[in-house]
Design a protein around this motif. Structure first.
Motif, PDB file in Angstrom:
ATOM      1  N   LYS A  58       0.824  -1.208   0.000  1.00 43.85           N
ATOM      2  CA  LYS A  58       0.000   0.000   0.000  1.00 43.85           C
ATOM      3  C   LYS A  58       0.860   1.260   0.000  1.00 43.85           C
ATOM      4  O   LYS A  58       0.677   2.154  -0.835  1.00 43.85           O
ATOM      5  N   THR A  59       1.809   1.323   0.929  1.00 42.68           N
ATOM      6  CA  THR A  59       2.676   2.505   0.988  1.00 42.68           C
ATOM      7  C   THR A  59       3.544   2.600  -0.258  1.00 42.68           C
ATOM      8  O   THR A  59       3.786   3.696  -0.774  1.00 42.68           O
ATOM      9  N   ILE A  96       2.838   1.682  -3.327  1.00 42.26           N
ATOM     10  CA  ILE A  96       2.054   2.213  -4.443  1.00 42.26           C
ATOM     11  C   ILE A  96       1.777   3.699  -4.248  1.00 42.26           C
ATOM     12  O   ILE A  96       1.856   4.493  -5.201  1.00 42.26           O
ATOM     13  N   MET A  97       1.473   4.100  -3.017  1.00 43.25           N
ATOM     14  CA  MET A  97       1.196   5.517  -2.756  1.00 43.25           C
ATOM     15  C   MET A  97       2.428   6.374  -3.033  1.00 43.25           C
ATOM     16  O   MET A  97       2.330   7.455  -3.629  1.00 43.25           O
ATOM     17  N   VAL A  98       3.591   5.891  -2.622  1.00 47.19           N
ATOM     18  CA  VAL A  98       4.831   6.624  -2.903  1.00 47.19           C
ATOM     19  C   VAL A  98       5.115   6.611  -4.405  1.00 47.19           C
ATOM     20  O   VAL A  98       5.522   7.626  -4.991  1.00 47.19           O
ATOM     21  N   VAL A 151       2.976   6.422  -6.886  1.00 48.29           N
ATOM     22  CA  VAL A 151       2.064   7.344  -7.573  1.00 48.29           C
ATOM     23  C   VAL A 151       2.551   8.780  -7.429  1.00 48.29           C
ATOM     24  O   VAL A 151       2.543   9.556  -8.394  1.00 48.29           O
ATOM     25  N   ALA A 152       2.983   9.137  -6.226  1.00 46.45           N
ATOM     26  CA  ALA A 152       3.461  10.505  -5.993  1.00 46.45           C
ATOM     27  C   ALA A 152       4.668  10.831  -6.861  1.00 46.45           C
ATOM     28  O   ALA A 152       4.754  11.915  -7.455  1.00 46.45           O
ATOM     29  N   THR A 174       0.865   9.192   7.804  1.00 47.12           N
ATOM     30  CA  THR A 174      -0.302   8.524   7.226  1.00 47.12           C
ATOM     31  C   THR A 174      -1.051   9.505   6.331  1.00 47.12           C
ATOM     32  O   THR A 174      -0.892  10.717   6.449  1.00 47.12           O
ATOM     33  N   GLU A 179      -2.665   9.957   2.138  1.00 48.28           N
ATOM     34  CA  GLU A 179      -2.070  10.035   0.808  1.00 48.28           C
ATOM     35  C   GLU A 179      -1.327  11.349   0.583  1.00 48.28           C
ATOM     36  O   GLU A 179      -0.215  11.363   0.052  1.00 48.28           O
ATOM     37  N   ILE A 234       1.949  11.478   2.647  1.00 49.70           N
ATOM     38  CA  ILE A 234       2.949  10.551   2.104  1.00 49.70           C
ATOM     39  C   ILE A 234       3.532  11.096   0.806  1.00 49.70           C
ATOM     40  O   ILE A 234       4.743  11.034   0.572  1.00 49.70           O
ATOM     41  N   ALA A 235       2.671  11.646  -0.048  1.00 50.21           N
ATOM     42  CA  ALA A 235       3.151  12.215  -1.308  1.00 50.21           C
ATOM     43  C   ALA A 235       4.092  13.387  -1.059  1.00 50.21           C
ATOM     44  O   ALA A 235       5.131  13.521  -1.716  1.00 50.21           O
ATOM     45  N   ASN A 280     -12.109   8.531  -9.301  1.00 48.62           N
ATOM     46  CA  ASN A 280     -10.669   8.349  -9.175  1.00 48.62           C
ATOM     47  C   ASN A 280     -10.024   8.357 -10.554  1.00 48.62           C
ATOM     48  O   ASN A 280     -10.695   8.548 -11.577  1.00 48.62           O
TER      49      ASN A 280
END
Length: 281
Positions: free
Chosen positions: A51-52, A54-56, A58-59, A99, A101, A104-105, A239
């Motif tokens: 999860k983290t 993918i979030m990183v 994407v950013a 925590t 999105e 994190i970005a 989204n």
């Protein structure tokens, strides 16, 4: 969270496959495995936090969405962004307990930007070393020893990637947590430096979008499809995937209009078939 030698070695392997000149090929390596979006997934799988990751990813993908290498000129290197920057960003996020999105970005963008710039050294190191193998290949061609070209193409480049991709990635990701811990101790979240870091990080994705717009926008009307996507996301709460599906209908309409326009331009001026044969008398 810590990174073991095995995890660091796996990250180094994927960095080698993703590097340019590409060990995994341009399509599979640089333009697939090397993209931060894919690198975030791979790094998340290796580190056990998909999860983290993918979030990183994407950013950082937004930040480097317009990254191109015209004529070998590289402003940032995807192998470093995806397989050094993303793992270190994941460690940083965990160490700070960040925590959300947006947070994190904002935390990941500055780390990715710094590592991506450092990664240019890896790119030019790989490219320069590969020139040596090319020289060996030309010598083999001049002597008619064509079988040596297999080694030049498939064996020797691994040396370049081992030295400039595998080893740096493995070492930096293995010992990178020490630097993350130092940042955690000396840079408190409520301090000026961290606040400035998050502020700059939140703005960096705008740079990537701006560079992309500069490449694709040629007239004012080109902004309309761009803003439609933001409107769909904001007003309807769609989204990215849903907005892309909706945009397909606009792509089809645009394509059909271009086909009609092209057909009109190629049609005869008289509107019908013209026969220039003389009439028999």
């Amino acid at each position: 969270m810590t990174i073991s030698w095995l995890q660091a070695a796996l990250l180094g392997l994927f960095a080698s496959l993703a590097s340019m000149p590409g060990m995994g090929g341009s399509s599979i390596g640089n333009y697939t495995l090397g993209r931060p979006l894919v690198g975030g997934l791979v790094s998340g799988l290796i580190l056990g936090d998909i999860k983290t990751g993918i979030m990183v990813g994407v950013a950082l993908q937004v930040l480097y969405i317009a990254l191109v290498t015209p004529g070998g000129t590289v402003s940032a290197d995807v192998r470093a962004i995806s397989y050094i920057g993303i793992p270190l960003a994941i460690l940083f996020v965990h160490s700070k307990g960040i925590t959300g999105e947006a947070a994190i970005a904002a935390a990941a963008a500055p780390i990715g930007a710094a590592v991506g710039t450092i990664g240019t050294v890896l790119f030019y190191g790989t490219a320069t070393t590969n020139l040596l193998w090319q020289h060996i290949g030309w010598k083999a061609v001049e002597k008619g020893e064509f079988k040596k070209l297999y080694a030049v193409d498939w064996v020797y480049p691994w040396i370049s990637h081992f030295v400039f991709s595998f080893l740096p990635t493995m070492i930096i990701t293995k010992f990178g947590p020490n630097m993350v811990e130092l940042m955690k101790e000396h840079l408190p979240m409520d301090g000026f430096i961290m606040k400035a870091l998050f502020t700059v990080g939140a703005l960096l994705p705008c740079v990537g979008i701006a560079i992309l717009l500069k490449q694709i926008v040629t007239k004012a009307a080109d902004f309309i499809p761009f803003f439609v996507g933001f409107t769909l996301a904001k007003s309807l709460g769609l989204n990215l995937v849903a907005s892309a599906v909706v945009s397909l209908i606009f792509a089809v309409i645009y394509y059909e209009l271009e086909v009609i326009k092209s057909a009109r331009l190629t049609a005869p001026a008289g509107g019908g078939e013209f026969d220039d044969d003389e009439e028999d008398i």
